[in-house]
Design a protein around this motif. Structure first.
Motif, PDB file in Angstrom:
ATOM      1  N   THR A 270       6.126  -0.678   7.631  1.00  0.00           N
ATOM      2  CA  THR A 270       5.378   0.626   7.258  1.00  0.00           C
ATOM      3  C   THR A 270       6.678   1.563   7.152  1.00  0.00           C
ATOM      4  O   THR A 270       7.617   1.579   8.246  1.00  0.00           O
ATOM      5  N   THR A 271       6.684   2.610   6.344  1.00  0.00           N
ATOM      6  CA  THR A 271       7.378   3.496   6.191  1.00  0.00           C
ATOM      7  C   THR A 271       6.960   4.960   5.954  1.00  0.00           C
ATOM      8  O   THR A 271       6.012   5.079   5.118  1.00  0.00           O
ATOM      9  N   LEU A 272       7.319   5.942   6.708  1.00  0.00           N
ATOM     10  CA  LEU A 272       7.064   7.322   6.444  1.00  0.00           C
ATOM     11  C   LEU A 272       8.147   8.182   5.993  1.00  0.00           C
ATOM     12  O   LEU A 272       9.007   8.414   6.812  1.00  0.00           O
ATOM     13  N   SER A 273       8.281   8.643   4.815  1.00  0.00           N
ATOM     14  CA  SER A 273       9.334   9.635   4.377  1.00  0.00           C
ATOM     15  C   SER A 273       8.601  10.938   4.014  1.00  0.00           C
ATOM     16  O   SER A 273       7.840  10.923   3.326  1.00  0.00           O
TER      17      SER A 273
ATOM     18  N   PHE B 203       0.943  -1.173  -0.025  1.00  0.00           N
ATOM     19  CA  PHE B 203      -0.095  -0.104   0.161  1.00  0.00           C
ATOM     20  C   PHE B 203       0.885   1.147   0.044  1.00  0.00           C
ATOM     21  O   PHE B 203       1.916   1.476   0.666  1.00  0.00           O
ATOM     22  N   ALA B 204       0.507   2.212  -0.748  1.00  0.00           N
ATOM     23  CA  ALA B 204       1.170   3.451  -0.798  1.00  0.00           C
ATOM     24  C   ALA B 204       0.290   4.670  -0.876  1.00  0.00           C
ATOM     25  O   ALA B 204      -0.509   4.579  -1.767  1.00  0.00           O
ATOM     26  N   TRP B 205       0.715   5.674  -0.139  1.00  0.00           N
ATOM     27  CA  TRP B 205      -0.230   6.807  -0.192  1.00  0.00           C
ATOM     28  C   TRP B 205       0.761   8.222  -0.276  1.00  0.00           C
ATOM     29  O   TRP B 205       1.639   8.407   0.517  1.00  0.00           O
TER      30      TRP B 205
ATOM     31  N   LYS C 240      13.001   9.840   7.701  1.00  0.00           N
ATOM     32  CA  LYS C 240      12.198   8.648   7.426  1.00  0.00           C
ATOM     33  C   LYS C 240      11.872   7.919   8.662  1.00  0.00           C
ATOM     34  O   LYS C 240      13.070   7.745   9.749  1.00  0.00           O
ATOM     35  N   PHE C 241      10.962   7.460   8.881  1.00  0.00           N
ATOM     36  CA  PHE C 241      10.240   6.584  10.182  1.00  0.00           C
ATOM     37  C   PHE C 241      10.004   5.341   9.410  1.00  0.00           C
ATOM     38  O   PHE C 241       9.197   5.151   8.726  1.00  0.00           O
ATOM     39  N   TYR C 242      10.390   4.326  10.010  1.00  0.00           N
ATOM     40  CA  TYR C 242       9.963   2.922   9.871  1.00  0.00           C
ATOM     41  C   TYR C 242       9.852   2.013  10.906  1.00  0.00           C
ATOM     42  O   TYR C 242      10.162   2.030  12.088  1.00  0.00           O
ATOM     43  N   PHE C 243       8.946   0.971  10.532  1.00  0.00           N
ATOM     44  CA  PHE C 243       8.552   0.041  11.427  1.00  0.00           C
ATOM     45  C   PHE C 243       8.563  -1.375  10.954  1.00  0.00           C
ATOM     46  O   PHE C 243       7.955  -1.413   9.620  1.00  0.00           O
ATOM     47  N   ARG C 244       9.075  -2.295  11.421  1.00  0.00           N
ATOM     48  CA  ARG C 244       9.100  -3.565  10.660  1.00  0.00           C
ATOM     49  C   ARG C 244       8.864  -4.648  11.912  1.00  0.00           C
ATOM     50  O   ARG C 244       9.275  -4.477  13.123  1.00  0.00           O
TER      51      ARG C 244
ATOM     52  N   SER D 138       5.202  14.173   2.055  1.00  0.00           N
ATOM     53  CA  SER D 138       5.355  12.905   2.793  1.00  0.00           C
ATOM     54  C   SER D 138       4.757  11.908   1.771  1.00  0.00           C
ATOM     55  O   SER D 138       3.814  12.121   1.124  1.00  0.00           O
ATOM     56  N   ALA D 139       5.185  10.780   1.959  1.00  0.00           N
ATOM     57  CA  ALA D 139       4.766   9.315   1.451  1.00  0.00           C
ATOM     58  C   ALA D 139       4.813   8.383   2.401  1.00  0.00           C
ATOM     59  O   ALA D 139       5.762   8.101   3.011  1.00  0.00           O
ATOM     60  N   LEU D 140       3.532   7.461   2.496  1.00  0.00           N
ATOM     61  CA  LEU D 140       3.618   6.520   3.610  1.00  0.00           C
ATOM     62  C   LEU D 140       3.461   5.382   2.603  1.00  0.00           C
ATOM     63  O   LEU D 140       2.611   5.310   1.571  1.00  0.00           O
ATOM     64  N   ALA D 141       4.351   4.300   2.986  1.00  0.00           N
ATOM     65  CA  ALA D 141       4.361   2.900   2.258  1.00  0.00           C
ATOM     66  C   ALA D 141       4.090   1.753   3.377  1.00  0.00           C
ATOM     67  O   ALA D 141       4.641   2.009   4.495  1.00  0.00           O
TER      68      ALA D 141
END
Length: 288
Positions: free
Chosen positions: A81-84, A29-31, A94-98, A38-41
């Motif tokens: 999920t990643t927020l760039s 999913f990408a927004w 860049k914030f990320y969670f895995r 910003s872009a959210l993936a």
């Protein structure tokens, strides 16, 4: 199958991997065009790996009750999920969670001496942040923090570890034919003391057990690493890369540790240093 060529009571090791069935289901999913550029993936996946392997019958003579077929069954669950963002000119974040969960439902492996091998499975939670800023003279500075929590099932030495890592990286590409980078990283690893056998030595463990030689890979430690790299582009179709990495690990040792590194008869690694050199090149054939 090489088992027919081995004499009776000989341990059989398969030379080739058995046939297996692999299935994977994933969703991405990408927004884009969010505030602050910003872009959210986000993504999720589930995969399974299964196989069946017949065991050499010669190994079953001592105990016919042992299963004659090994059934492998491993599954992976991944979430990310990643927020760039680019909140300002020259600044990016860049914030990320895995999250990763590995489950092992394969057959239990036992030998004729009644030794049972534990099935390796774990889950890992990882989160972090990176901030980059472009400086004058084609220089970019990047700093980051990474958190990782790992739980290993059925591992007696250190079932859980928590990593906190800080890094800073600077890269310059002022010269058109060359770029230079310098990176420093510090990692602190804590282990779950409730599950660390080395911290509860009411009965000294066997000095020949695996714990004496394998605990350092998940033991608590402080790591410092420095990396220097150069990339050179002397021509349009030739690239050359040189990199040097120095790593120093300072491992935690229990109170029972002695100056000579002996822990109640168990050998313990206290510190190690590593020097690594890396060279690569790329040659592109000219177009005709």
């Amino acid at each position: 199958d090489l088992s027919g060529f081995l004499p009776p009571d000989t341990m059989y090791f398969a030379g080739l991997a058995p046939d297996n069935d692999y299935e994977k289901l994933g969703l991405k999913f990408a927004w884009k065009h969010l505030p602050f550029n910003s872009a959210l993936a986000a993504g999720a996946s589930y995969s399974t790996l299964e196989n069946d392997l017949k065991i050499n019958p010669e190994l079953l003579v001592a105990n016919p009750a042992y299963t004659q077929t090994f059934s492998g069954d491993i599954s992976y669950t991944n979430l990310s999920t990643t927020l760039s963002s680019r909140p300002a000119k020259g600044l990016n974040t860049k914030f990320y969670f895995r999250y990763l969960d590995k489950e092992n439902d394969a057959s239990a492996v036992s030998t004729n001496s009644d030794n049972t091998y534990e099935k390796f499975e774990y889950d890992k939670t990882n989160a972090g942040v990176e901030v980059g800023y472009r400086l004058p003279k084609k220089t970019k500075l990047t700093a980051g923090y990474d958190y990782a929590d790992t739980n290993r099932n059925d591992r007696p030495e250190f079932a859980g570890t928590t990593d906190n890592s800080f890094s800073v990286n600077i890269r310059n590409s002022l010269l058109e034919f060359m770029s230079v980078k310098l990176q420093y990283q510090h990692l602190n690893r804590d282990y779950d003391t409730d599950s660390a056998d080395l911290l509860n030595l009411d009965d000294p463990p066997d000095p020949n057990s695996d714990i004496s030689v394998s605990d350092f890979d998940v033991n608590g430690k402080d790591m410092d690493e420095v990396k220097i790299g150069v990339e050179i582009y002397p021509t349009d179709n030739f690239d050359l890369g040189l990199e040097y990495t120095y790593t120093s690990n300072d491992y935690d040792t229990p109170d029972e540790a002695q100056p000579d590194g002996e822990i109640a008869g168990v050998r313990a690694r206290e510190k190690d240093d590593r020097n690594a050199f890396y060279l690569d090149f790329l040659w592109r054939l000219p177009r005709q």
